[in-house]
Design a protein around this motif. Structure first.
Motif, PDB file in Angstrom:
ATOM      1  N   VAL A   1      -1.016   1.478  -8.971  1.00  0.00           N
ATOM      2  CA  VAL A   1      -0.732   0.053  -8.868  1.00  0.00           C
ATOM      3  C   VAL A   1       0.129  -0.336 -10.068  1.00  0.00           C
ATOM      4  O   VAL A   1       0.229   0.414 -11.037  1.00  0.00           O
ATOM      5  N   PRO A   2       0.774  -1.501 -10.039  1.00  0.00           N
ATOM      6  CA  PRO A   2       1.485  -1.954 -11.245  1.00  0.00           C
ATOM      7  C   PRO A   2       0.509  -2.121 -12.407  1.00  0.00           C
ATOM      8  O   PRO A   2      -0.592  -2.630 -12.239  1.00  0.00           O
ATOM      9  N   ARG A   3       0.902  -1.658 -13.566  1.00  0.00           N
ATOM     10  CA  ARG A   3       0.081  -1.739 -14.778  1.00  0.00           C
ATOM     11  C   ARG A   3      -1.282  -1.089 -14.552  1.00  0.00           C
ATOM     12  O   ARG A   3      -2.324  -1.613 -14.935  1.00  0.00           O
TER      13      ARG A   3
ATOM     14  N   GLU B   1      -1.009   6.308  -1.876  1.00  0.00           N
ATOM     15  CA  GLU B   1      -2.417   6.037  -1.577  1.00  0.00           C
ATOM     16  C   GLU B   1      -2.783   4.580  -1.784  1.00  0.00           C
ATOM     17  O   GLU B   1      -3.586   4.011  -1.031  1.00  0.00           O
ATOM     18  N   GLU B   2      -2.206   3.959  -2.801  1.00  0.00           N
ATOM     19  CA  GLU B   2      -2.684   2.653  -3.243  1.00  0.00           C
ATOM     20  C   GLU B   2      -2.497   1.542  -2.208  1.00  0.00           C
ATOM     21  O   GLU B   2      -3.243   0.564  -2.213  1.00  0.00           O
ATOM     22  N   THR B   3      -1.530   1.661  -1.336  1.00  0.00           N
ATOM     23  CA  THR B   3      -1.301   0.601  -0.347  1.00  0.00           C
ATOM     24  C   THR B   3      -1.863   0.950   1.026  1.00  0.00           C
ATOM     25  O   THR B   3      -1.507   0.320   2.023  1.00  0.00           O
ATOM     26  N   GLY B   4      -2.745   1.950   1.083  1.00  0.00           N
ATOM     27  CA  GLY B   4      -3.382   2.245   2.367  1.00  0.00           C
ATOM     28  C   GLY B   4      -3.478   3.706   2.726  1.00  0.00           C
ATOM     29  O   GLY B   4      -3.553   4.042   3.916  1.00  0.00           O
TER      30      GLY B   4
ATOM     31  N   ALA C   1     -13.719  -0.812 -15.844  1.00  0.00           N
ATOM     32  CA  ALA C   1     -12.347  -1.285 -15.645  1.00  0.00           C
ATOM     33  C   ALA C   1     -11.494  -0.223 -14.964  1.00  0.00           C
ATOM     34  O   ALA C   1     -11.560   0.962 -15.292  1.00  0.00           O
ATOM     35  N   SER C   2     -10.689  -0.650 -14.000  1.00  0.00           N
ATOM     36  CA  SER C   2      -9.745   0.243 -13.326  1.00  0.00           C
ATOM     37  C   SER C   2      -8.619  -0.598 -12.755  1.00  0.00           C
ATOM     38  O   SER C   2      -8.697  -1.823 -12.708  1.00  0.00           O
ATOM     39  N   HIS C   3      -7.554   0.084 -12.326  1.00  0.00           N
ATOM     40  CA  HIS C   3      -6.339  -0.610 -11.891  1.00  0.00           C
ATOM     41  C   HIS C   3      -5.797  -1.482 -13.026  1.00  0.00           C
ATOM     42  O   HIS C   3      -5.224  -2.552 -12.791  1.00  0.00           O
ATOM     43  N   CYS C   4      -5.975  -1.004 -14.249  1.00  0.00           N
ATOM     44  CA  CYS C   4      -5.492  -1.726 -15.425  1.00  0.00           C
ATOM     45  C   CYS C   4      -5.402  -0.727 -16.580  1.00  0.00           C
ATOM     46  O   CYS C   4      -6.023   0.340 -16.537  1.00  0.00           O
ATOM     47  N   PRO C   5      -4.638  -1.052 -17.617  1.00  0.00           N
ATOM     48  CA  PRO C   5      -4.497  -0.108 -18.734  1.00  0.00           C
ATOM     49  C   PRO C   5      -5.802   0.199 -19.456  1.00  0.00           C
ATOM     50  O   PRO C   5      -5.899   1.217 -20.148  1.00  0.00           O
TER      51      PRO C   5
ATOM     52  N   ARG D   1       3.801   3.693 -11.248  1.00  0.00           N
ATOM     53  CA  ARG D   1       4.373   4.663 -10.312  1.00  0.00           C
ATOM     54  C   ARG D   1       4.063   4.177  -8.887  1.00  0.00           C
ATOM     55  O   ARG D   1       3.249   4.768  -8.177  1.00  0.00           O
ATOM     56  N   ILE D   2       4.689   3.118  -8.495  1.00  0.00           N
ATOM     57  CA  ILE D   2       4.404   2.501  -7.202  1.00  0.00           C
ATOM     58  C   ILE D   2       4.812   3.456  -6.080  1.00  0.00           C
ATOM     59  O   ILE D   2       5.829   4.150  -6.172  1.00  0.00           O
ATOM     60  N   GLY D   3       4.015   3.487  -5.023  1.00  0.00           N
ATOM     61  CA  GLY D   3       4.310   4.369  -3.903  1.00  0.00           C
ATOM     62  C   GLY D   3       5.700   4.140  -3.338  1.00  0.00           C
ATOM     63  O   GLY D   3       6.126   3.007  -3.143  1.00  0.00           O
ATOM     64  N   GLY D   4       6.425   5.232  -3.092  1.00  0.00           N
ATOM     65  CA  GLY D   4       7.755   5.141  -2.518  1.00  0.00           C
ATOM     66  C   GLY D   4       8.869   4.916  -3.514  1.00  0.00           C
ATOM     67  O   GLY D   4      10.030   4.788  -3.121  1.00  0.00           O
ATOM     68  N   THR D   5       8.538   4.883  -4.799  1.00  0.00           N
ATOM     69  CA  THR D   5       9.558   4.646  -5.819  1.00  0.00           C
ATOM     70  C   THR D   5       9.987   5.955  -6.477  1.00  0.00           C
ATOM     71  O   THR D   5       9.369   7.006  -6.303  1.00  0.00           O
ATOM     72  N   LEU D   6      11.050   5.854  -7.267  1.00  0.00           N
ATOM     73  CA  LEU D   6      11.532   7.002  -8.023  1.00  0.00           C
ATOM     74  C   LEU D   6      10.447   7.536  -8.950  1.00  0.00           C
ATOM     75  O   LEU D   6      10.329   8.752  -9.152  1.00  0.00           O
ATOM     76  N   GLU D   7       9.636   6.638  -9.504  1.00  0.00           N
ATOM     77  CA  GLU D   7       8.585   7.062 -10.431  1.00  0.00           C
ATOM     78  C   GLU D   7       7.533   7.926  -9.732  1.00  0.00           C
ATOM     79  O   GLU D   7       7.060   8.917 -10.301  1.00  0.00           O
TER      80      GLU D   7
END
Length: 349
Positions: free
Chosen positions: A80-82, A117-120, A318-322, A24-30
């Motif tokens: 973040v991705p994945r 949030e993820e990009t700043g 672990a974080s930022h990962c599945p 669910r990247i910031g700024g996307t439809l998701e």
């Protein structure tokens, strides 16, 4: 015991988007879909929903004394991705559950979803400079590291959020044939960059609590049989307070950094309330700084009494990962502490 509603909502958010993990990247439809889902839950709970110009969502349960400064909880729904199942989403879903458990109070209670949030921390930074803020903000988040697991502690109270500096460094050499140029005659830009990467590691390690990472490397011309004529690296340097961040900047010669976020100390009042509620559950209070950026930082910098409660991360932190994971038992304890803290802050004596 963790509520089935909370688990179901976490799963619902997690499965928005395609591919492994959270996408669910910031700024996307998701991200839009996740925020719309949160709005539907807020409206179902009877909260008044505000959507500000930046897209941040605030659901309010109006207090009996609406002139008092508001008390918010929440986090973000972008990833973040994945990414992992809990990063950000836990703070929103658990925050809504905690607010509804507290019920109507003297102060207005709010559940916020900050955008991107993820990009700043773009949504919370916009809100901090452009729109009304609460008096208090309490964010529940997974630790995203191994400290609490190493300490055998399910919960942690955050003392500060690290300051972050990012900068690029470029190294120049000369492109030559990889097979015909003697080692003694080479001007290899990548070799110089590699030496700098090791220097970054060693100088950061010499400052307690500081970290530094070279996470991006661009080499030109980028052919296997050509000695690199240029190399560009990006440095991410972090420290828990301004004194150590300044030392780190000087040690790595990052004075011309293009990206700076100052460290943010968490509110002593909110830390005390969270610590007392952790102790009330018979747990030892573990305090720790956050090396990751969070939406609580821009709010704290703007004068909000902000605090954070961490949940122990498993699987080695672990974080930022599945593979990101926290146990249902730990999350249930965190929701109890968050609920009790919101109840106290929203009903001042």
């Amino acid at each position: 015991m963790l509520s089935t509603t909370l688990n179901r909502r976490l799963d619902h958010v997690f499965h928005i988007g395609d591919g492994a993990g959270a996408n669910r990247i910031g700024g996307t439809l998701e991200e839009d879909q996740a925020c719309a889902l949160a709005v539907s839950w807020m409206e179902e709970a009877g909260l008044e929903v505000e959507l500000d110009e930046r897209g941040n969502v605030v659901g309010r349960l109006r207090g009996t004394k609406p002139d008092l400064p508001e008390v918010w909880t929440g986090s973000h729904l972008d990833s973040v991705p994945r990414g992992g199942r809990l990063d950000g989403a836990l703070g929103v879903v658990a925050g809504l559950e905690a607010v509804m458990a507290v019920g109507r109070s003297e102060r207005t209670l709010g559940v916020v979803v900050f955008r991107d949030e993820e990009t700043g921390c773009h949504g919370s930074r916009w809100r901090a400079r452009s729109a009304p803020l609460p008096g208090f903000y309490v964010e529940l988040h997974v630790e995203q590291g191994p400290v609490l697991a190493s300490a055998g502690a399910p919960l942690g109270v955050v003392t500060s959020i690290a300051g972050i500096v990012r900068c690029t460094r470029e190294f120049s050499g000369r492109a030559d044939h990889a097979g015909t140029t003697p080692m003694s005659a080479r001007r290899d830009a990548l070799t110089a960059a590699a030496e700098y990467v090791l220097e970054v590691r060693d100088r950061a390690a010499a400052i307690d609590g500081a970290v530094a990472t070279v996470g991006q490397l661009e080499v030109k011309p980028g052919a296997a049989n050509v000695i690199p004529e240029s190399a560009r690296v990006t440095v991410d340097a972090r420290a828990p307070d301004l004194e150590r961040l300044d030392r780190l900047i000087a040690a790595l010669a990052l004075e011309d950094a293009h990206y700076r976020i100052p460290p943010a100390a968490m509110s002593e009042q909110v830390r005390a309330v969270l610590g007392e509620e952790v102790e009330r559950l018979g747990l030892t209070v573990v305090e720790l700084p956050s090396g990751a950026g969070h939406d609580a930082a821009p709010l704290a910098a703007a004068g909000v009494e902000a605090g954070m409660l961490f949940v122990r991360s498993l699987n080695g932190g672990a974080s930022h990962c599945p593979e990101e994971h926290s146990s249902d038992e730990d999350i249930a304890l965190a929701v109890q502490v968050l609920t009790a803290a919101l109840r106290r802050l929203s009903n001042p004596k």
